[in-house]
Design a protein around this motif. Structure first.
Motif: not given
Length: 317
Positions: A134-159
């Motif tokens: 994905q080309d996000y407006p502030t950075f780009s990521v190419e073909k990233f995939k977690l090798e050990r993705a959590p069974e349940t994704a954790p909640p994400v909160m913002l400051a």
């Protein structure tokens, strides 16, 4: 009260010495342990220890800066903790400050709102186990995939402090994390998030009946934090701009001593909880009564044993 959190590690207490305390926290009525990340411990390591010492606790970062780790490393760190504390880990992210990001970590501090938004969106995908290109407006990521993705994704909160970030948290995140506010400020923050979003706040607590000592320490902290532009803008928005103007003037002139002296007692008493442990507990509860979901106590040093103070401040004391 549904939640009652504590900030770890405690000031002046070596990390290994925390084990007995952390094991005892659930029995004392604490539900959460949260970390910060400035120039002490990193945010993740104390929580990894706590995940094994007290499997009942919910654990959270408040917060991890979005600039000081690459997006992939941030996802990896979060996934590791989510694996160690399945269903009990909350990833709190935020911009931090130019001092921490630029001066201490040699990173660029640009477009903080956009960088936080883009990091949140990336983490949503990555922690769900997706391959991200994905080309996000502030950075780009190419073909990233977690090798050990959590069974349940954790909640994400913002400051979040002011309306823009608070609304982003309400729209796209699982909660908002704030600090440096009084109980009477909570409704203004709630007005931006709506009533249902989890709202977490770090509350600075100085459990001593020596009001002069508590205010002296409080003034040092207030002048150090609230002169940072983002916190200055936050308190302008909350309506403290006029009362804090003399502090800002003295600080800009390089007169640190006078900057502390001109902070009014009522501002210190608004922002720093102090008094007997019972008085402190009542004051913390008033945040909840005004709309806070999760108070997270940060015990300020008073010369006493901070472990004893954590026990004295527990909701079951």
């Amino acid at each position: 009260m549904s939640r009652w959190g504590i900030t770890i590690p405690l000031t002046g207490v070596p990390l290994p010495r925390h084990r007995e305390l952390i094991e005892s926290l659930p029995g004392l009525g604490y539900t959460d342990a949260w970390t910060a990340e400035t120039a002490g411990t990193d945010a993740f390591s104390p929580l990894l220890l706590a995940s094994q010492w007290a499997p009942e606790l919910r654990l959270g970062t408040a917060i991890v800066p979005v600039y000081t780790r690459g997006p992939g490393l941030l996802a990896m760190s979060a996934a590791t903790l989510a694996e160690c504390a399945p269903g009990r880990f909350v990833l709190g992210i935020g911009t931090s400050s130019p001092v921490i990001v630029r001066n201490w970590n040699a990173a660029e501090f640009t477009d903080p709102y956009a960088r936080t938004r883009d990091t949140l969106r990336f983490l949503r995908s990555a922690l769900a186990g997706e391959k991200v290109t994905q080309d996000y407006p502030t950075f780009s990521v190419e073909k990233f995939k977690l090798e050990r993705a959590p069974e349940t994704a954790p909640p994400v909160m913002l400051a979040a402090l002011r309306p823009g970030m608070l609304r982003l948290a309400a729209k796209e995140a699982d909660g908002a994390i704030t600090n440096w506010l009084a109980p009477s400020d909570v409704p203004a923050v709630r007005a931006e998030t709506g009533p249902d979003l989890e709202l977490v706040a770090r509350i600075f607590v100085c459990p001593t009946e020596d009001a002069d000592a508590a205010r002296s320490l409080g003034r040092l902290l207030i002048s150090s934090y609230l002169t940072v532009p983002v916190y200055r803008a936050f308190h302008d928005w909350l309506g403290r701009g006029e009362r804090l103007a003399p502090m800002h003037e003295a600080w800009a002139e390089g007169d640190r001593k006078r900057a502390n002296e001109v902070i009014p007692d009522e501002v210190v008493d608004d922002l720093i909880v102090h008094g007997s442990p019972a008085r402190c507990r009542e004051r913390i509860k008033s945040y909840v009564d005004n709309g806070l979901t999760t108070p997270v106590i940060s015990v300020l040093p008073t010369g006493g044993d901070p472990i004893d103070q954590v026990r004295a401040l527990s909701p079951s004391a």
